[in-house]
Design an enzyme around this catalytic site. Structure first.
Site, PDB file in Angstrom:
ATOM      1  N   SER A  99       0.345  -1.197   0.357  1.00 20.77           N
ATOM      2  CA  SER A  99      -0.054  -0.246  -0.262  1.00 20.77           C
ATOM      3  C   SER A  99       0.681   1.428  -0.274  1.00 20.77           C
ATOM      4  O   SER A  99       0.663   2.487   0.044  1.00 20.77           O
ATOM      5  CB  SER A  99      -0.670   0.104   1.109  1.00 20.77           C
ATOM      6  OG  SER A  99      -1.487  -1.064   0.880  1.00 20.77           O
TER       7      SER A  99
ATOM      8  N   HIS B 262       3.686   4.518   7.845  1.00 19.13           N
ATOM      9  CA  HIS B 262       2.202   4.297   8.980  1.00 19.13           C
ATOM     10  C   HIS B 262       2.704   4.899  10.086  1.00 19.13           C
ATOM     11  O   HIS B 262       4.624   5.092  10.319  1.00 19.13           O
ATOM     12  CB  HIS B 262       2.434   2.681   8.973  1.00 19.13           C
ATOM     13  CG  HIS B 262       0.907   2.083   8.059  1.00 19.13           C
ATOM     14  ND1 HIS B 262       0.224   1.883   8.096  1.00 19.13           N
ATOM     15  CD2 HIS B 262       1.578   0.597   7.760  1.00 19.13           C
ATOM     16  CE1 HIS B 262      -0.585   1.235   7.181  1.00 19.13           C
ATOM     17  NE2 HIS B 262       0.490   0.739   7.400  1.00 19.13           N
TER      18      HIS B 262
ATOM     19  N   VAL C 287      19.710 -17.820  -4.730  1.00 17.66           N
ATOM     20  CA  VAL C 287      20.705 -18.310  -3.835  1.00 17.66           C
ATOM     21  C   VAL C 287      20.213 -19.680  -3.579  1.00 17.66           C
ATOM     22  O   VAL C 287      19.312 -20.116  -3.417  1.00 17.66           O
ATOM     23  CB  VAL C 287      20.861 -18.102  -2.284  1.00 17.66           C
ATOM     24  CG1 VAL C 287      21.715 -18.445  -1.169  1.00 17.66           C
ATOM     25  CG2 VAL C 287      21.271 -16.762  -2.259  1.00 17.66           C
TER      26      VAL C 287
ATOM     27  N   LYS D 224      -5.767  -4.502   9.044  1.00 13.38           N
ATOM     28  CA  LYS D 224      -5.833  -3.548   9.186  1.00 13.38           C
ATOM     29  C   LYS D 224      -6.792  -2.340   8.677  1.00 13.38           C
ATOM     30  O   LYS D 224      -7.641  -1.714   8.898  1.00 13.38           O
ATOM     31  CB  LYS D 224      -4.709  -2.421   9.278  1.00 13.38           C
ATOM     32  CG  LYS D 224      -3.541  -2.519   9.538  1.00 13.38           C
ATOM     33  CD  LYS D 224      -1.809  -0.884   9.661  1.00 13.38           C
ATOM     34  CE  LYS D 224      -1.021  -1.633   9.716  1.00 13.38           C
ATOM     35  NZ  LYS D 224      -0.325  -2.760   9.345  1.00 13.38           N
TER      36      LYS D 224
ATOM     37  N   ARG E  22       1.597 -10.899   1.967  1.00 17.57           N
ATOM     38  CA  ARG E  22       2.454 -10.094   3.266  1.00 17.57           C
ATOM     39  C   ARG E  22       3.350 -11.630   3.510  1.00 17.57           C
ATOM     40  O   ARG E  22       2.723 -12.933   3.727  1.00 17.57           O
ATOM     41  CB  ARG E  22       1.240 -10.249   4.128  1.00 17.57           C
ATOM     42  CG  ARG E  22       0.787  -8.450   4.054  1.00 17.57           C
ATOM     43  CD  ARG E  22      -0.543  -8.419   4.980  1.00 17.57           C
ATOM     44  NE  ARG E  22      -1.561  -7.911   4.756  1.00 17.57           N
ATOM     45  CZ  ARG E  22      -1.994  -8.159   3.603  1.00 17.57           C
ATOM     46  NH1 ARG E  22      -2.709  -9.426   2.836  1.00 17.57           N
ATOM     47  NH2 ARG E  22      -3.353  -7.262   3.455  1.00 17.57           N
TER      48      ARG E  22
ATOM     49  N   SER F  60       3.399  -6.361   7.295  1.00 15.85           N
ATOM     50  CA  SER F  60       2.896  -4.764   7.472  1.00 15.85           C
ATOM     51  C   SER F  60       3.358  -4.255   8.551  1.00 15.85           C
ATOM     52  O   SER F  60       3.011  -5.923   9.462  1.00 15.85           O
ATOM     53  CB  SER F  60       1.230  -4.770   6.784  1.00 15.85           C
ATOM     54  OG  SER F  60       1.370  -3.011   7.068  1.00 15.85           O
TER      55      SER F  60
ATOM     56  N   CYS G 132      -3.832   3.765 -20.109  1.00 12.96           N
ATOM     57  CA  CYS G 132      -3.490   3.702 -21.352  1.00 12.96           C
ATOM     58  C   CYS G 132      -2.856   2.148 -21.182  1.00 12.96           C
ATOM     59  O   CYS G 132      -2.687   0.894 -22.194  1.00 12.96           O
ATOM     60  CB  CYS G 132      -3.558   4.217 -22.647  1.00 12.96           C
ATOM     61  SG  CYS G 132      -1.228   4.231 -22.723  1.00 12.96           S
TER      62      CYS G 132
HETATM   63  C1  LIG Z   1      -0.328  -5.405   0.356  1.00 21.56           C
HETATM   64  C2  LIG Z   1      -0.004  -6.028   0.971  1.00 21.56           C
HETATM   65  C3  LIG Z   1      -0.331  -3.920   1.462  1.00 21.56           C
HETATM   66  C4  LIG Z   1       1.308  -3.847   2.302  1.00 21.56           C
HETATM   67  N1  LIG Z   1       0.942  -2.514   3.294  1.00 21.56           N
HETATM   68  C5  LIG Z   1       2.293  -1.631   3.366  1.00 21.56           C
HETATM   69  C6  LIG Z   1       2.116  -0.264   3.695  1.00 21.56           C
HETATM   70  O1  LIG Z   1       1.338   0.290   3.741  1.00 21.56           O
HETATM   71  N2  LIG Z   1       3.208  -0.206   4.516  1.00 21.56           N
HETATM   72  C7  LIG Z   1       3.942  -0.648   5.367  1.00 21.56           C
HETATM   73  O2  LIG Z   1       4.683  -0.353   5.797  1.00 21.56           O
HETATM   74  N3  LIG Z   1       4.040  -1.869   5.576  1.00 21.56           N
HETATM   75  C8  LIG Z   1       2.857  -2.711   4.246  1.00 21.56           C
HETATM   76  N4  LIG Z   1       3.477  -4.072   3.473  1.00 21.56           N
HETATM   77  C9  LIG Z   1       3.835  -5.096   4.405  1.00 21.56           C
HETATM   78  C10 LIG Z   1       4.769  -4.605   3.706  1.00 21.56           C
HETATM   79  O3  LIG Z   1       5.084  -4.784   1.656  1.00 21.56           O
HETATM   80  C11 LIG Z   1       6.564  -5.873   3.595  1.00 21.56           C
HETATM   81  O4  LIG Z   1       5.862  -5.990   4.770  1.00 21.56           O
HETATM   82  C12 LIG Z   1       7.474  -5.395   2.445  1.00 21.56           C
HETATM   83  O5  LIG Z   1       8.078  -5.606   1.536  1.00 21.56           O
HETATM   84  C13 LIG Z   1       8.431  -6.743   2.991  1.00 21.56           C
HETATM   85  O6  LIG Z   1      10.078  -6.867   2.360  1.00 21.56           O
HETATM   86  P1  LIG Z   1      10.948  -7.550   2.524  1.00 21.56           P
HETATM   87  O7  LIG Z   1      11.993  -6.518   1.999  1.00 21.56           O
HETATM   88  O8  LIG Z   1      10.989  -8.281   3.643  1.00 21.56           O
HETATM   89  O9  LIG Z   1      10.392  -8.518   1.645  1.00 21.56           O
HETATM   90  P2  LIG Z   1      11.130  -8.926   0.042  1.00 21.56           P
HETATM   91  O10 LIG Z   1      10.139  -7.390  -0.132  1.00 21.56           O
HETATM   92  O11 LIG Z   1       9.744  -9.713  -0.838  1.00 21.56           O
HETATM   93  O12 LIG Z   1      12.067  -8.706  -0.179  1.00 21.56           O
HETATM   94  C14 LIG Z   1      12.271 -10.189  -0.144  1.00 21.56           C
HETATM   95  C15 LIG Z   1      13.522 -10.159  -1.750  1.00 21.56           C
HETATM   96  O13 LIG Z   1      14.419 -12.407  -1.576  1.00 21.56           O
HETATM   97  C16 LIG Z   1      14.316 -12.601  -3.207  1.00 21.56           C
HETATM   98  N5  LIG Z   1      14.571 -13.643  -2.436  1.00 21.56           N
HETATM   99  C17 LIG Z   1      13.799 -14.721  -2.624  1.00 21.56           C
HETATM  100  N6  LIG Z   1      13.980 -16.048  -2.412  1.00 21.56           N
HETATM  101  C18 LIG Z   1      15.426 -15.598  -2.615  1.00 21.56           C
HETATM  102  C19 LIG Z   1      16.950 -16.498  -2.783  1.00 21.56           C
HETATM  103  N7  LIG Z   1      16.525 -17.579  -2.873  1.00 21.56           N
HETATM  104  N8  LIG Z   1      18.038 -15.946  -3.268  1.00 21.56           N
HETATM  105  C20 LIG Z   1      18.425 -14.312  -3.482  1.00 21.56           C
HETATM  106  N9  LIG Z   1      17.228 -14.002  -3.419  1.00 21.56           N
HETATM  107  C21 LIG Z   1      16.429 -13.976  -2.521  1.00 21.56           C
HETATM  108  C22 LIG Z   1      13.100 -11.799  -3.381  1.00 21.56           C
HETATM  109  O14 LIG Z   1      13.422 -12.143  -4.983  1.00 21.56           O
HETATM  110  C23 LIG Z   1      13.222 -10.417  -3.270  1.00 21.56           C
HETATM  111  O15 LIG Z   1      13.218  -9.374  -4.111  1.00 21.56           O
HETATM  112  C24 LIG Z   1       1.773  -4.252   2.729  1.00 21.56           C
HETATM  113  C25 LIG Z   1       2.353  -5.609   2.425  1.00 21.56           C
HETATM  114  C26 LIG Z   1       1.529  -6.258   1.370  1.00 21.56           C
HETATM  115  C27 LIG Z   1       0.855  -7.719   0.508  1.00 21.56           C
END
Ligand SMILES: Cc1cc2nc3c(=O)[nH]c(=O)nc-3n(C[C@H](O)[C@H](O)[C@H](O)COP(=O)(O)OP(=O)(O)OC[C@H]3O[C@@H](n4cnc5c(N)ncnc54)[C@H](O)[C@@H]3O)c2cc1C
Ligand SMILES: Cc1cc2nc3c(=O)[nH]c(=O)nc-3n(C[C@H](O)[C@H](O)[C@H](O)COP(=O)(O)OP(=O)(O)OC[C@H]3O[C@@H](n4cnc5c(N)ncnc54)[C@H](O)[C@@H]3O)c2cc1C
Lengths: 325, 475
Positions: free
Chosen positions: B46, B50, B174, B252, B313, B339, B437
């Protein structure tokens, strides 16, 4: 701010015909603004036959039809600014344009909008499922194949049986692709009878009427679509669902007039059709701003675009020299 | 060569950690399986920074959220040139019973340190949120909440981290991790091997698989799907704040969201699913979102929708799991980053860095750390008079490629120089193809620019990496 008599936005068939109409009604100073580097708008990618039967009494391709008008405009000595994108107009008839290296600011006595239309997308229907590559608006696929020579895939399903979808079915067959089906939610096709015959029946492409695509599958590239039968209120009929394997989906579900410039200037737009609200033909709710061609209403035949836009151009010229009441 | 730290996953969590650690004299490698960063959970959320309300006052995620929000407001937006808009949020109450709950949420928020919370009455709402349903009787106003483009946040962190020496390897999934001794690991990717002292698992939905590679079995990631629907920019002013209902048990709720690019957004749903790649949207999801948001803002209409997506999530219980594995000395898990993981990221990174330092990672600061990152120029964010100046300096700012969102050829080329390799990468960085578009007009032009700049054939251009090619043959 440069003062001009008539500024036309868009050099598709509508803009070109409007320029000729304005000239014939006595306008001395006409400028056409066109985003692209060539004239003729969407016609350039319509390389099939069937244009001009009414206007020229012969069957031309889109580019040939466009060329005739481009030649007429050039020999009439009308000025064209190409690669120029109008980004903003105001109710005082100011026009702001961007082009490589320059921002043009103009003030016109009359503006003619001839900006054409855009395609409805899968997002607007909406068609649910995954969002892989391989899903294209039909007009984009037409541009890729006809202008760039890029073949999008091997096996296609077309959503929507309007003329553009039908013409693209045949086009893809000619390019060696398979077209597995055309899916139409309505009980009847919107397309011209001759297009159904020449583009589908002649190639035994099945047309599924009263059917809709419920899901697009495939995480990276399209793998298949799920299709089902629908009732009169377009709701899914139980147990009629089946899948069609394909790597390409063309979405041909209608056109929407492009009127964002007018809307931002405060002009009234019909919410349903996205056409300008015109109390008198071709005259928008802002005095001195005219509208013609596909941005005024969606046309099937370019011949009528040329005819009507010519008239709109004449009206704009009369307005500019104070003859229009 | 042996790295000091290998970070697995270039989402917001890994990117923020990479940038945090790049302040120190360390050799850092960031490994990402996708073709570009931010293609995981961090691309589909989103985009809300927050304030911290709606989290238990004793939760780690709550604390990190409040701190992450502060960092954004006070430092990061400025240092990294981000378009953070502090629009504030409202949690709405429809009856007296619900109004009581607002006071509870306020109290809990204050315990966490959320600044400026206030209960607003109907009169205030009439004036400040005119499209809000008349049935809302009061709302909790949280002024520190705001919005940001989530992927551009990741790109900014990564650009700054790599500018400070972090090595980014994309298309580097990995596959295995071998522990040879304390603080001695060998990581095997699709293409190479890497030696490193510390490993940090920031793999989002795949944190479980990564943890299992070294025998940690208690991290179970359950994907919880959220569908979101974007509205036409014409509805930009449909709300002035981010608007929430009262929170439910596991989310939420369905929100009226503002986005920093102008398009309002509605969603997300929250449903646990099994498939970690199931990003499909559904008819039911759409109906649920419309129903939920219309209760708060009745004038939202289905025909305003121009785009939609789903995100997952990566939940692992109720809280974040940021845990140093004593029995796997050198291994840190950052799992279950659901989130508000986007908001918390910089605070989570500082928290994680601290754990690493306590466990022996060298913490000598770099003398020449480059704190600032140059803000990319987006025509849609600046007035026409500014655009005019730019065009005079550089003509190709006047060469408009995407007409719906007004993106110039110059911006597309800049995005490629900053790392975009795919159509989606261009879209996330510049907004080209993100308008009404959907690339109908500009896709082929963007493909030509990509092909020119990257010196590849249009056949090789993809939407989002492997197997998502756009065309199959050239005539
Ligand atoms: C619908 C929705 C709405 C949300 N809204 C909010 C919001 O408004 N505000 C907020 O603060 N949070 C929000 N969140 C939560 C937030 O998006 C996540 O907490 C955050 O993006 C997680 O980030 P991350 O880097 O941990 O995970 P990711 O962005 O998934 O990063 C993990 C990375 O690891 C890589 N990876 C996986 N396996 C391997 C492997 N074996 N080797 C190498 N790379 C690998 C993946 O490709 C990925 O790029 C929301 C989540 C959702 C789903
Ligand atoms: C895919 C397709 C297939 C068709 N097939 C047939 C057929 O077989 N037979 C037939 O008779 N008719 C056909 N038609 C219909 C016919 O071609 C159209 O009705 C006609 O081209 C519309 O003309 P126009 O000038 O209004 O719009 P367009 O041709 O779309 O021209 C609009 C022009 O305005 C320019 N423009 C838009 N916005 C701006 C701006 N802000 N600044 C500067 N310039 C701008 C565009 O670049 C474009 O050149 C087809 C239409 C389409 C879309």
């Amino acid at each position: 701010m440069k003062e001009r008599e008539i500024v036309i936005i868009g050099a598709g068939p509508a803009g070109l015909a409007a320029a000729l109409g304005a000239k014939d009604k006595g306008a001395k100073d006409i400028l056409i603004i066109e985003r692209d580097q060539y004239l003729g708008g969407i016609l350039n990618q319509c390389i099939h036959n069937g244009f001009g039967l009414h206007r020229f009494k012969e069957e031309l391709t889109g580019p040939e039809y466009a060329q005739r008008y481009a030649d007429m405009v050039k020999s009439a000595g009308i000025e064209i600014s190409d690669r120029t994108f109008a980004v903003k107009i105001t109710n005082k008839k100011e026009i702001f344009c961007l082009k490589p290296g320059e921002m043009m600011k103009l003030k016109a006595k009359a503006i003619i909008l001839a900006t054409g239309c855009r395609e409805r997308t899968r997002e607007m229907i909406p068609i649910h499922g995954f969002r892989p590559s391989g899903v294209y608006p039909a007009g984009l696929a037409q541009k890729m194949i006809n202008i760039e020579g890029w073949i999008p895939g091997e096996e296609a399903v077309i959503i929507g049986s309007g003329d553009i979808g039908l013409i693209m079915a045949r086009r893809m067959i000619f390019e060696g692709m398979k077209v597995k089906a055309v899916i139409e939610i309505m009980p009847k096709s919107r397309g011209l009878r001759r297009n159904i015959r020449q583009c589908l029946e002649d190639f035994s492409i099945p047309l599924y009427l009263s059917h809709k695509v419920t899901k697009i599958h495939g995480k990276e590239r399209v793998e298949k679509v799920s299709v089902c039968k629908v009732d009169e209120s377009f709701k899914e009929i139980k147990d009629t669902s089946f899948d069609i394997k394909c790597d390409t989906v063309l979405v041909s579900v209608g056109l929407i007039p492009e009127n964002e410039l007018l809307e931002a200037a405060g002009g009234l737009i019909d919410k349903k059709t996205n056409s300008p609200v015109c109390l008198k033909p071709y005259q928008t709710s802002i005095e001195g701003i005219f509208s013609c061609g596909n941005c005024n209403k969606v046309y099937d035949l370019v011949d009528w675009v040329s005819r009507d836009s010519y008239e709109a151009g004449g009206l704009a010229a009369m307005y500019a020299n104070g003859e229009l009441k | 060569m042996k790295y000091d730290v290998a970070i697995i996953g270039a989402g917001i969590t890994g990117a923020a950690l990479a940038r945090e650690l790049s302040k120190y004299e360390l050799n850092i490698i960031l490994l990402e399986k996708e073709i570009e960063p931010a293609f995981g959970v961090s691309k589909s959320n989103s985009g809300i920074i927050h304030s911290g309300t709606q989290n238990p006052s004793d939760s780690l995620k709550g604390k990190l959220c409040v701190e992450g929000n502060r960092l954004m407001r006070e430092e990061i937006a400025k240092d990294l040139g981000l378009n953070f808009i502090q629009c504030g949020q409202l949690i709405t109450a429809f009856d007296e019973e619900e109004k009581k709950k607002l006071f509870e949420i306020k109290q809990e928020g204050e315990k966490l340190g959320v600044p400026g919370l206030e209960i607003k009455d109907r009169q205030w709402l009439n004036k400040n949120e005119p499209n809000l349903s008349k049935e809302v009787i009061a709302a909790l106003f949280s002024p520190s909440a705001g919005i940001i483009s989530p992927y551009r946040y990741v790109y900014a962190l990564i650009e700054n981290a790599t500018d400070n020496g972090v090595i980014l390897k994309t298309e580097s999934k990995v596959l295995a991790i071998e522990q040879k001794g304390p603080k001695d690991f060998e990581i095997k990717t699709e293409k190479e091997y890497f030696k490193t002292s510390f490993v940090v698992n920031c793999a989002g939905l795949y944190a479980q698989e990564i943890a299992e590679m070294i025998g940690i079995k208690d991290i179970k990631i359950v994907p919880r799907k959220g569908e979101e629907y974007l509205l036409d920019k014409k509805r930009e002013n449909i709300s002035n704040h981010i608007i929430f209902p009262l929170p439910s048990k596991n989310s939420k709720g369905i929100l009226m969201i503002k986005t920093s690019d102008g398009n309002p957004m509605i969603g997300p749903t929250a449903h646990e699913i099994e498939d970690k790649e199931d990003l499909s949207t559904t008819e039911n999801g759409l109906n649920e979102v419309l129903e939920g948001v219309k209760r708060m803002i009745p004038s939202v209409d289905k025909s305003d929708i121009i785009a939609y997506f789903a995100g997952l999530r990566p939940s692992c219980g109720k809280d974040f799991v940021i845990r140093y594995e004593k029995n796997r000395d050198g291994f840190l898990n950052m799992a279950g980053i659901q989130s508000p993981g986007l908001t918390a990221a910089p605070a989570s990174a500082a928290y994680a860095a601290d754990i690493l330092f306590k466990n022996g990672l060298s913490c000598a600061k770099k003398k020449n750390f480059k704190k600032y990152r140059q803000r990319p120029i987006h025509l849609f964010q600046i007035p026409l008079s500014k655009t005019e100046e730019l065009i005079q300096k550089d003509p190709s700012y006047g060469d408009i490629v995407c007409r719906c969102e007004m993106v110039s050829a110059m911006e597309i080329r800049q995005a490629i120089k900053r790392g975009a390799k795919t159509l989606d990468g261009i879209k996330f960085r510049t907004r080209a193809q993100a308008g009404r578009c959907h690339g109908g007009f500009c896709t082929s032009r963007i493909m030509k620019i990509l092909s020119e700049e990257l010196n590849i054939s249009p056949l090789e251009i993809t939407k989002k990496g492997k197997n998502s090619n756009i065309i199959k043959r050239i005539k």
